[in-house]
Design a protein around this motif. Structure first.
Motif, PDB file in Angstrom:
ATOM      1  N   ASN A 204       3.678  -3.152  10.728  1.00  0.00           N
ATOM      2  CA  ASN A 204       3.162  -3.909   9.573  1.00  0.00           C
ATOM      3  C   ASN A 204       4.283  -4.360   8.644  1.00  0.00           C
ATOM      4  O   ASN A 204       4.023  -4.745   7.508  1.00  0.00           O
ATOM      5  N   GLY A 205       5.526  -4.262   9.121  1.00  0.00           N
ATOM      6  CA  GLY A 205       6.646  -4.639   8.259  1.00  0.00           C
ATOM      7  C   GLY A 205       7.109  -3.523   7.344  1.00  0.00           C
ATOM      8  O   GLY A 205       8.128  -3.656   6.681  1.00  0.00           O
ATOM      9  N   PHE A 206       6.375  -2.398   7.296  1.00  0.00           N
ATOM     10  CA  PHE A 206       6.775  -1.302   6.421  1.00  0.00           C
ATOM     11  C   PHE A 206       7.992  -0.585   6.999  1.00  0.00           C
ATOM     12  O   PHE A 206       8.036  -0.285   8.185  1.00  0.00           O
TER      13      PHE A 206
ATOM     14  N   VAL B 149      -1.972   3.897  -3.711  1.00  0.00           N
ATOM     15  CA  VAL B 149      -1.979   2.429  -3.741  1.00  0.00           C
ATOM     16  C   VAL B 149      -3.355   1.904  -4.152  1.00  0.00           C
ATOM     17  O   VAL B 149      -3.470   0.901  -4.853  1.00  0.00           O
ATOM     18  N   LEU B 150      -4.401   2.571  -3.718  1.00  0.00           N
ATOM     19  CA  LEU B 150      -5.752   2.079  -4.013  1.00  0.00           C
ATOM     20  C   LEU B 150      -6.725   3.239  -3.938  1.00  0.00           C
ATOM     21  O   LEU B 150      -6.549   4.166  -3.141  1.00  0.00           O
TER      22      LEU B 150
ATOM     23  N   LYS C 235      -5.929  -5.846  -9.850  1.00  0.00           N
ATOM     24  CA  LYS C 235      -4.476  -5.962  -9.641  1.00  0.00           C
ATOM     25  C   LYS C 235      -4.097  -7.430  -9.469  1.00  0.00           C
ATOM     26  O   LYS C 235      -3.122  -7.900 -10.068  1.00  0.00           O
TER      27      LYS C 235
ATOM     28  N   ARG D 127       2.921  -4.385  -7.467  1.00  0.00           N
ATOM     29  CA  ARG D 127       4.229  -5.066  -7.463  1.00  0.00           C
ATOM     30  C   ARG D 127       4.429  -5.891  -6.188  1.00  0.00           C
ATOM     31  O   ARG D 127       5.176  -6.862  -6.185  1.00  0.00           O
TER      32      ARG D 127
ATOM     33  N   GLU E 290      -8.857  -3.706  -6.576  1.00  0.00           N
ATOM     34  CA  GLU E 290      -7.871  -4.597  -5.964  1.00  0.00           C
ATOM     35  C   GLU E 290      -7.941  -5.980  -6.621  1.00  0.00           C
ATOM     36  O   GLU E 290      -6.910  -6.627  -6.854  1.00  0.00           O
TER      37      GLU E 290
ATOM     38  N   PRO F 165      -1.262   3.052   4.437  1.00  0.00           N
ATOM     39  CA  PRO F 165      -1.221   1.703   3.888  1.00  0.00           C
ATOM     40  C   PRO F 165      -1.300   0.576   4.914  1.00  0.00           C
ATOM     41  O   PRO F 165      -1.367  -0.587   4.518  1.00  0.00           O
TER      42      PRO F 165
ATOM     43  N   LYS G  48       0.201  -2.692  -3.146  1.00  0.00           N
ATOM     44  CA  LYS G  48       0.714  -2.287  -4.449  1.00  0.00           C
ATOM     45  C   LYS G  48       0.715  -3.502  -5.365  1.00  0.00           C
ATOM     46  O   LYS G  48       1.001  -4.617  -4.907  1.00  0.00           O
TER      47      LYS G  48
ATOM     48  N   TYR H  64      -5.985   5.596  -0.780  1.00  0.00           N
ATOM     49  CA  TYR H  64      -4.975   5.028   0.114  1.00  0.00           C
ATOM     50  C   TYR H  64      -3.590   5.316  -0.460  1.00  0.00           C
ATOM     51  O   TYR H  64      -3.317   4.985  -1.611  1.00  0.00           O
TER      52      TYR H  64
ATOM     53  N   SER I  13       2.211  -7.150   4.735  1.00  0.00           N
ATOM     54  CA  SER I  13       3.152  -6.601   3.750  1.00  0.00           C
ATOM     55  C   SER I  13       4.055  -7.721   3.253  1.00  0.00           C
ATOM     56  O   SER I  13       4.109  -8.802   3.854  1.00  0.00           O
TER      57      SER I  13
ATOM     58  N   GLU J 268       2.832   7.440  -3.175  1.00  0.00           N
ATOM     59  CA  GLU J 268       2.165   6.806  -4.318  1.00  0.00           C
ATOM     60  C   GLU J 268       0.747   6.423  -3.931  1.00  0.00           C
ATOM     61  O   GLU J 268       0.500   6.016  -2.790  1.00  0.00           O
TER      62      GLU J 268
ATOM     63  N   ILE K  17      -5.038  -3.305   1.039  1.00  0.00           N
ATOM     64  CA  ILE K  17      -4.398  -2.176   0.339  1.00  0.00           C
ATOM     65  C   ILE K  17      -2.998  -2.607  -0.047  1.00  0.00           C
ATOM     66  O   ILE K  17      -2.089  -2.596   0.779  1.00  0.00           O
TER      67      ILE K  17
END
Lengths: 376, 376
Positions: free
Chosen positions: B366-368, B269-270, A119, A96, A116, B322, A94, B284, A69, B267, A92
Motif C-alpha cells: 500500500n506504499g507504507f 488513525v480512525l 478530517k 496530515r 473521516e 491502516p 491520517k 484503526y 497512501s 497512532e 483510513i
C-alpha cells in the motif's frame, strides 16, 4: 505465460526467485476493461503492483489511479498523470496525509464515517467525497471483512454531514470482494447505491458517482468469466437500478489488471518425507508466504504451477516455502499435485503472480531478500 | 516498557510507527538463560531480530548464533564472532548456500532427511549434522506445523547416512513450539532424543549433542513462567532421560531473548462504527499485519497495549491496521478492551514487540514503509 516472459527467463543471469510481468498483457487487460465498460472510468488499484513501468503504461493508456497512501499518490503523479486522475481510496487516513494529498492536487476521497468526513473538511475544503458501504462479498475467493464501509442505512447521514461541512457529497462506493467469480455480485450493491442516491435527493443533495470497486478476477486454477461478462452484467444491473439516469461510474481493478500478467520463477530446494510410512512428499520452494506468495494465506489463492516434468504422473504433495517459520506452508489442507519425478534444483513456474506479490514481500525475514521483480 | 524507552520516545523527532528495543533487557535475558542453564550453550535465533546492535551485544556476551540463511550467517560473522559459534539451523537449504556457509567456516548444519544430508556431504565434507525430529508442540501459542523435522523413528537412518557419507553424526534437535507455556514440554522430546542416542550407539555411532531449540516465551498478556522454571524443568528432564551421561546441549531462544525488549509506538488513525445500532467500535492504527504485527495472524499473539487513557472505563473494540487489505485486522474474533475515551491522533504503546516485527514487515504494501526500528 507469454513467449516474451519465456524468452526473458531463458536469458536471465541473476539468481533466486523472481517475478516477470509482461506489459503487453497489462495493455490487453486495460483495453478489455475500457471496451467492456465504455462509459466507466478505470482507476487502477496501485497497491496490486506499483511498478513504475506498469503505472507509466496505464497513465499513457488513459487510466486513473486508486491510491491507498500518499506514497502511492506520489508514484501515480510521477507518471505525469494529473491529480484529477487520482482517488485517495483508503477510508483510513491520517489528517496530515489528507492535507498532503490535497496539497498535491487530489480532490477525491473515500470515507465511511463522520469522523473521516471531518478530517477532510478541515484540511481539504470543497473536496469530493464518496461513502463506502458494506457489501457481503459472497462468491469471492478473497472475501472482504467488515473492515471497510458502513451499513448502507448509515451512508446518507455520512454524506449529508460532508455536504453540511462544505464538501461535495459525490457518491457511493462498494467492493464485492476480491477474485469475485459471480458476475451478478454487483447487482445488490448497486441496488443499495441507488437507494442512497434517492434518499440524498430527497434531502436536496444530488450524488453523481458510483465507484463499483474491484473484484475482477485473475485466472488462477479455477475457470473465471471474462471481462466482457462482467461488463454486461454490471451494465444490466446499472440500468435496472438507475433506469435512464445512469450515474458517472468508476471501477478499480487491481488483480484483474495485472494478476495474469506476471509469472514467478522459483526453484525446488528440497523434497522429503516425514516418516518411512508417510506417502506424502513435502516439496520446499525458494519462495513462500514471506517473499511473494502472501496470498496463499489460508490457501485462499491457488496458483497454477508448471514444471518441466508435467508430462509425468502427478501425485499430491505439501508445498512449503524456504523460511524457518512453520506458517510458511503454501498448500497443505488441500495438497498440490506435482510430478513424481520432480527433483531438487528443478525450476517451477508459478503463473498469475502479477498482483499482490512484490510489495507484500517481507523486508528480510530470515535474511531472505524480497522478491526480485522485472517488468518487460 | 523501560524508563530508557519512555525517555527515547519522549524526545523522538521522526514520524510514523516505530519499534524501540532496549539492549539492557536483552542483556538481562541472555544472563537469565546463561544462569538458568549453565551447561547449555545459547544460540540466539537471529531471525527473531537481526538488528546489528543486538547481534553485537550478544556476541560480546558470548552467545552463539542460530542462522536461517547465508545472509544471517554473514550478519552474525559481522559481529566478529567466529564461524564455530554459528549453526546453519534451517533444514531447507540450497546446496550452493551450504557451500557458501562452509566456505565461511560454518561446520554445523541441521537436516531432517537423507537428501539434505547428501547435499551437505557433497559440499561441506566432514561437517557436523544434527537431525531435527518432529515434536507435537502442545501447549504452544504459536505451535509448529509438521514443516520441520522427521519422525523420531526415521532419525537414526538419516544420521547413519550422514556417518556413512563421512559427515559427523552430531546429534538431535527439536522445537517444542514457539511461545511454549508448559515448562515440561521438553520432556517427551528429550525421551525421543535419548532413544535415538541409544539406537545410534548400538550401530557404533556416538552422538554428542541435543539441540533443545527455542519456544521460550515472551510475556504478552498471559502470565508465563520465568526462565528459571524452564531451566529447572529441562535439567530434570535431561537427567531423567540421559542419567549421568548428559550430552552437550544447545538452546535457540529468539522470542525469549528479545520479545520483551521492544515497544512499538503507534497512532490511532480512525475510530468508527459500522452502523447506527452497532455497539462495537473499530479502532484503526497506523500499524498492522503488513508493517510489523504479522504475528497477529489468526490472533495468535495478543500484545499488551497501553494508552494514556487507561484510567478510563474500557470497552471492547475491533482493532485493525491502516492498509486497504481486508485481512489487515489485528483482533476481531476476540475483540480488544480499550478506553472509551480513546481518540483519533492518540499514541498507543504496544509492548513485547522486540521479536518477529521488523524483518516481517512488508517492503511497501500500500506504499507504507516498513517498520522503523531503533535499538538503544
Amino acid at each position: 505465460m507469454t513467449e516474451r516472459i519465456r524468452e526473458f527467463l531463458r536469458t536471465r543471469r541473476d539468481e533466486g526467485p523472481c517475478v516477470v510481468v509482461d506489459l503487453d498483457v497489462v495493455r490487453d487487460n486495460y483495453q478489455a476493461f475500457a471496451h467492456s465498460l465504455p462509459d466507466t472510468r478505470v482507476f487502477y488499484a496501485v497497491k496490486a503492483n506499483p511498478a513504475p513501468e506498469i503505472l507509466n503504461l496505464l497513465a499513457e493508456l488513459g487510466s486513473c489511479f486508486d491510491c491507498a497512501s500518499t506514497q502511492e499518490i506520489e508514484m501515480a503523479l510521477a507518471t505525469g498523470a494529473g491529480p484529477e486522475r487520482i482517488s485517495f481510496g483508503n477510508t483510513i487516513k491520517k489528517e496530515r496525509d489528507i492535507a498532503r494529498a490535497y496539497e498535491l492536487g487530489v480532490r477525491l476521497f473515500a470515507v465511511d464515517c463522520e469522523a473521516e468526513v471531518e478530517k477532510i473538511a478541515r484540511v481539504a475544503p470543497r473536496a469530493r467525497v464518496f461513502c463506502r458501504i458494506l457489501c457481503d462479498g459472497a462468491g469471492a475467493d478473497w472475501p472482504l471483512s467488515r473492515k471497510f464501509g458502513c451499513a448502507p442505512e448509515m451512508a446518507p447521514r455520512v454524506l449529508e454531514h460532508a455536504h453540511t461541512l462544505g464538501l461535495v457529497a459525490y457518491g457511493v462506493s462498494f467492493h464485492v470482494g476480491s477474485q469475485q467469480g459471480n458476475v451478478d455480485a454487483w447487482d445488490s450493491a448497486l441496488a443499495s447505491a441507488s437507494g442512497i442516491f434517492r434518499e440524498l435527493a430527497e434531502r436536496g443533495i444530488q450524488l453523481s458517482m458510483v465507484n463499483m470497486g474491484g473484484g475482477f478476477p485473475a485466472k488462477y486454477l479455477k475457470e473465471m468469466p471474462g471481462v466482457p461478462s462482467y461488463g454486461d452484467a454490471i451494465f444490466r444491473a446499472l440500468t435496472r437500478h438507475f433506469g435512464n439516469r445512469l450515474p458517472e461510474t468508476i471501477i478499480e481493478p487491481g488483480r484483474g489488471m495485472v494478476g495474469n500478467a506476471g509469472v514467478i520463477e522459483a526453484e525446488v530446494v528440497l523434497i522429503s518425507k516425514k516418516s518411512d510410512d508417510d506417502e506424502m512428499r513435502w516439496v520446499y520452494l525458494d519462495i513462500g508466504k514471506f517473499n511473494g506468495l502472501a496470498e496463499t494465506m489460508d490457501e485462499a489463492i491457488r496458483y497454477p504451477i508448471r514444471t518441466e516434468r508435467d508430462h509425468d504422473r502427478k501425485e499430491a504433495c505439501v508445498l512449503a516455502g524456504p523460511t524457518c517459520d512453520s506458517v510458511d506452508v503454501l498448500y497443505e489442507k488441500e495438497p498440490y499435485e506435482l510430478p513424481v519425478s520432480l527433483s531438487i534444483g528443478d525450476k517451477v513456474l508459478i503463473e498469475a503472480c502479477g498482483a499482490y506479490t512484490t510489495t507484500y514481500s517481507s523486508v528480510a525475514f530470515n535474511g531472505f531478500p524480497p522478491l526480485t521483480s522485472y517488468v518487460i
